[in-house]
Design an enzyme around this catalytic site. Sequence first.
Site, short mmCIF file in Angstrom:
data_model
loop_
_atom_site.label_atom_id
_atom_site.label_comp_id
_atom_site.label_asym_id
_atom_site.label_seq_id
_atom_site.Cartn_x
_atom_site.Cartn_y
_atom_site.Cartn_z
N HIS A 40 0.95 -1.23 0.01
CA HIS A 40 -0.30 -0.25 -0.16
C HIS A 40 0.97 1.88 -0.13
O HIS A 40 1.62 1.66 0.61
CB HIS A 40 -1.16 -0.08 1.08
CG HIS A 40 -2.30 -0.45 1.36
ND1 HIS A 40 -3.09 -1.20 2.49
CD2 HIS A 40 -2.73 -1.34 -0.10
CE1 HIS A 40 -3.73 -2.27 2.13
NE2 HIS A 40 -3.89 -1.69 0.64
N GLU A 41 0.53 2.57 -1.12
CA GLU A 41 0.97 3.43 -0.64
C GLU A 41 3.16 3.02 -0.90
O GLU A 41 3.80 4.46 -0.02
CB GLU A 41 0.90 4.12 0.35
CG GLU A 41 -0.36 4.32 0.61
CD GLU A 41 -0.95 5.03 -0.83
OE1 GLU A 41 -0.99 6.21 -0.95
OE2 GLU A 41 -2.56 4.81 -0.48
N GLY A 42 2.63 2.73 -2.23
CA GLY A 42 4.53 2.45 -2.23
C GLY A 42 4.93 1.84 -1.36
O GLY A 42 4.91 1.28 -0.44
N GLN A 50 10.31 2.50 -1.83
CA GLN A 50 10.24 3.70 0.14
C GLN A 50 11.45 4.23 0.46
O GLN A 50 12.26 4.32 0.45
CB GLN A 50 9.26 3.43 1.38
CG GLN A 50 7.70 3.29 1.32
CD GLN A 50 7.30 5.00 0.40
OE1 GLN A 50 7.83 5.60 0.79
NE2 GLN A 50 6.05 4.71 0.18
#
Length: 607
Positions: A455-457, A462
């Site tokens: 999720h979200e990268g 990251q």
Amino acid sequence: MPDALNSLLLSRRDVEFLLFEWLDVARLSERAEFAEHSRQTFDAALDIYFEIAHAEFAPHNKKVDRQPPQLVGENVESIPEQRAALRSFAEAGLLAACQKETLGGMSLPYVVERAGLAFVLAACPTTAAYAFLTIANANLLLTYGTPSQIERFARPMLEGKWTGTMCLSEPHAGSSLADITSRAERQSDGSYRLTGNKMWISGGDHDLADNIVHLVLAKVPDERGALRPGVGGISLFIVPKYTPGTDGQRGERNDVVVAGLNHKMGYRGTSNCLLNFGEGRYRPGGQAGAIGELIGEEGRGLAYMFQMMNEARITVGLGAAAIGYTGYLHAVDYARNRKQGRLPGQRNPESPPVRLIDHADVRRMLLAQKSFVEGALALVLFSAMLVDEVHTASDAEAQRARQLLELLTPITKSWPSKWGLAANDLAIQVHGGYGYTQDYNVEQFYRDNRLNPIHEGTFGIQAIDLLGRKVGAADAMADLADRIGHTVTQASAVPELAEEAAALRDAWSRVLKTTRSLQAIPDATLRLANASCYLDAFGHVVVAWLWLDQAVIATRRIEGTDAAFYRGKLAACRYFYRWELPRVDRWLGLLDPVERTPLDTADEWFA
């Protein structure tokens, strides 16, 4: 409903320790923005989150996993308990908790609001996802939207009438937003007509609210009709499922339809959609194309969207910590009540079985979980406190907080996502064979949390962001070094923490040395080849710092009436330093020099 001592969602005692003893959140009430608040009002807010989490969200967590949203005709249908829970959340004012009274809010500090939200995420993360996406969507509009957009779109979301999404990825592009091809054509009335496909849209369609406000990334074609390559041509648009009517209610159906649902291993209660924009199924205003309103300026869409993305990253970390935490508490409860086997020194087969928690290896697994989930929650709440500093501190302190928050965001998202999941894995192990059955909750916790490293990268994305960009901010790195150094100095003065203080000082020194070595490599492909190891190492050192900072407080209070709590903190800190911090040397050893095996392995060697 269980009381705070018996809750298996989160430890209320730990949340209070982190907020009021460690972060000293009560001091925020000295600032004008929070002047109406006190420790008492913060506790009262936490009570509301605690009660709603137990009464409205937790009871349907297992049901929605087994009965996820379904596409029926053109619409997604959900179990009624989800709508009821979200209604209760909205009626309690929690969607607008951080907003001013003019927006129906209670001006709650972000760190207190996130701490409260953690209970809801632990109770049913998939229903809570609709709420936190809506909050983040509204926050973006409050920052970059016009007064009209705020009134017509943000206010209904904060009131719980509508929900919000973020529409970034596309089927062919994945996380590479530079490659999106959704188009936004300018119209004579100042609006835009959007066409394209968006993939992995959480909450993209449902029957939980009267309207859905999509924030959509798309590119405006140039005078030749071509889309500008790269991220510089991306703009951001408001594209509601129903256009807003003149009376504040929903109006005409927009040209946005669900092409299908993604059927996930976890987080099954959150609809995850492929959305088609502008295919002509609906013709608002008599023509095909989804009507959209531009936010801000053309070409700055990704810059605006980063606000929502970064808020979502912090919340993904919070959710991962919360799911890991409830799994840990379930494992402790099971280990205390399940009797099985005898200790190695008990040779009489007629002696009664002992509890699982009496076995040293089970306590090892519980300590590992405790160190992961309490460390993860501390990391996320520390980052949330930085958000409050950004918005309410003096200019110099706000800038300092902003820089440190930017540095820590990849870690705040990724470390809980990886190690909260590791805690869930150990919770299953503690349960033994029962752990992988649907009769117990821990297998669902694992499946739900497995999505958070993506999720979200993803973890790898990251990691590249951290090593490739964030650690290049000299002021943020210096600030972090100062904070770690301060904790080392304090801990060095405590005899029982001197060893941990020395270990943290040495680990941080090696991180800095490795960082300098990597930054000296001109070839970006080589420099970033093992970035995931860097994120692992950096994250472990940051969490080790936060553990030692908590331990300094705990050593001062172990003789009081709550001695067991503080001794538990010290035990978890000691475990992390003895069992986890040594991993850092191995990770950094793969970075300085860069170990090239993955980089040099040819495609055809993967048989």
